[in-house]
Design a protein around this motif. Structure first.
Motif, PDB file in Angstrom:
ATOM      1  N   SER A   2      -0.308  10.891   2.450  1.00 21.79           N
ATOM      2  CA  SER A   2      -1.676  11.122   2.879  1.00 21.79           C
ATOM      3  C   SER A   2      -2.097  10.050   3.875  1.00 21.79           C
ATOM      4  O   SER A   2      -1.489   8.991   3.988  1.00 21.79           O
ATOM      5  CB  SER A   2      -2.611  11.120   1.669  1.00 21.79           C
ATOM      6  N   ASP A   3      -3.160  10.338   4.600  1.00 24.62           N
ATOM      7  CA  ASP A   3      -3.667   9.383   5.584  1.00 24.62           C
ATOM      8  C   ASP A   3      -4.462   8.264   4.931  1.00 24.62           C
ATOM      9  O   ASP A   3      -4.821   7.305   5.590  1.00 24.62           O
ATOM     10  CB  ASP A   3      -4.541  10.109   6.603  1.00 24.62           C
ATOM     11  N   ASP A   4      -4.760   8.385   3.646  1.00 25.30           N
ATOM     12  CA  ASP A   4      -5.535   7.382   2.935  1.00 25.30           C
ATOM     13  C   ASP A   4      -4.611   6.266   2.459  1.00 25.30           C
ATOM     14  O   ASP A   4      -3.814   6.449   1.549  1.00 25.30           O
ATOM     15  CB  ASP A   4      -6.252   8.024   1.743  1.00 25.30           C
ATOM     16  N   LEU A   5      -4.700   5.099   3.096  1.00 31.47           N
ATOM     17  CA  LEU A   5      -3.826   3.980   2.758  1.00 31.47           C
ATOM     18  C   LEU A   5      -4.495   2.966   1.836  1.00 31.47           C
ATOM     19  O   LEU A   5      -3.962   1.885   1.639  1.00 31.47           O
ATOM     20  CB  LEU A   5      -3.362   3.285   4.044  1.00 31.47           C
ATOM     21  N   THR A   6      -5.636   3.323   1.253  1.00 34.88           N
ATOM     22  CA  THR A   6      -6.334   2.370   0.405  1.00 34.88           C
ATOM     23  C   THR A   6      -5.568   2.062  -0.870  1.00 34.88           C
ATOM     24  O   THR A   6      -5.736   0.997  -1.445  1.00 34.88           O
ATOM     25  CB  THR A   6      -7.745   2.880   0.033  1.00 34.88           C
ATOM     26  N   ASP A   7      -4.711   2.983  -1.319  1.00 30.19           N
ATOM     27  CA  ASP A   7      -3.961   2.771  -2.554  1.00 30.19           C
ATOM     28  C   ASP A   7      -2.570   2.196  -2.310  1.00 30.19           C
ATOM     29  O   ASP A   7      -1.840   1.931  -3.260  1.00 30.19           O
ATOM     30  CB  ASP A   7      -3.826   4.080  -3.329  1.00 30.19           C
ATOM     31  N   ARG A  46       6.383  -5.457   6.582  1.00 27.64           N
ATOM     32  CA  ARG A  46       5.717  -5.242   5.306  1.00 27.64           C
ATOM     33  C   ARG A  46       6.350  -4.010   4.673  1.00 27.64           C
ATOM     34  O   ARG A  46       6.562  -2.991   5.328  1.00 27.64           O
ATOM     35  CB  ARG A  46       4.209  -5.015   5.476  1.00 27.64           C
ATOM     36  N   VAL A  47       6.640  -4.117   3.387  1.00 25.46           N
ATOM     37  CA  VAL A  47       7.335  -3.057   2.660  1.00 25.46           C
ATOM     38  C   VAL A  47       6.378  -2.475   1.621  1.00 25.46           C
ATOM     39  O   VAL A  47       5.774  -3.224   0.845  1.00 25.46           O
ATOM     40  CB  VAL A  47       8.595  -3.621   1.959  1.00 25.46           C
ATOM     41  N   PRO A  48       6.243  -1.147   1.572  1.00 30.86           N
ATOM     42  CA  PRO A  48       5.393  -0.539   0.542  1.00 30.86           C
ATOM     43  C   PRO A  48       5.941  -0.826  -0.857  1.00 30.86           C
ATOM     44  O   PRO A  48       7.142  -0.725  -1.095  1.00 30.86           O
ATOM     45  CB  PRO A  48       5.460   0.962   0.848  1.00 30.86           C
ATOM     46  N   ASP A  49       5.055  -1.189  -1.755  1.00 33.05           N
ATOM     47  CA  ASP A  49       5.450  -1.488  -3.139  1.00 33.05           C
ATOM     48  C   ASP A  49       6.145  -0.291  -3.770  1.00 33.05           C
ATOM     49  O   ASP A  49       7.113  -0.455  -4.515  1.00 33.05           O
ATOM     50  CB  ASP A  49       4.205  -1.879  -3.942  1.00 33.05           C
ATOM     51  N   ALA A  50       5.707   0.916  -3.458  1.00 31.44           N
ATOM     52  CA  ALA A  50       6.319   2.118  -4.036  1.00 31.44           C
ATOM     53  C   ALA A  50       7.784   2.235  -3.628  1.00 31.44           C
ATOM     54  O   ALA A  50       8.614   2.691  -4.414  1.00 31.44           O
ATOM     55  CB  ALA A  50       5.547   3.364  -3.592  1.00 31.44           C
ATOM     56  N   ALA A  51       8.117   1.816  -2.420  1.00 28.06           N
ATOM     57  CA  ALA A  51       9.507   1.871  -1.958  1.00 28.06           C
ATOM     58  C   ALA A  51      10.362   0.888  -2.733  1.00 28.06           C
ATOM     59  O   ALA A  51      11.499   1.192  -3.102  1.00 28.06           O
ATOM     60  CB  ALA A  51       9.579   1.576  -0.464  1.00 28.06           C
ATOM     61  N   VAL A  52       9.831  -0.287  -2.994  1.00 24.58           N
ATOM     62  CA  VAL A  52      10.565  -1.293  -3.768  1.00 24.58           C
ATOM     63  C   VAL A  52      10.793  -0.787  -5.184  1.00 24.58           C
ATOM     64  O   VAL A  52      11.902  -0.886  -5.719  1.00 24.58           O
ATOM     65  CB  VAL A  52       9.816  -2.642  -3.788  1.00 24.58           C
TER      66      VAL A  52
END
Length: 64
Positions: A2-7, A46-52
Motif C-alpha cells: 500500500s501507499d501508506d508507509l506509516t506502519d 534502510r531495510v524494512p523490518d518486515a523483510a528482516v
C-alpha cells in the motif's frame, strides 16, 4: 504494498546486522544481491523490518 508507509519500520544496516548476528558487510552483500530489499536514503540503505523478519523466518523477503 500500500501507499501508506506509516506502519513501515525501516532499520539501518547496523541494526539489521545486529538482529541477524552477522557483519554489516554480509548485510550489504544481501542488499546488493537482491536477497534483502532495501531503499537508498542518501548515502546509506534502510531495510524494512518486515523483510528482516521474513529472512529470519527462513522465507523469501517479499514485502511488496
Amino acid at each position: 504494498m500500500s501507499d501508506d508507509l506509516t506502519d513501515v519500520r525501516f532499520l539501518t544496516v547496523a541494526e539489521v546486522a545486529d538482529m541477524m548476528r552477522v557483519s554489516k558487510m554480509t548485510v550489504y552483500r544481501m542488499v546488493h544481491s537482491g536477497e534483502l530489499p532495501a531503499i537508498r536514503f542518501g548515502r546509506s540503505f534502510r531495510v524494512p523490518d518486515a523483510a528482516v523478519q521474513a529472512v529470519l523466518r527462513g522465507g523469501i523477503a517479499d514485502v511488496g
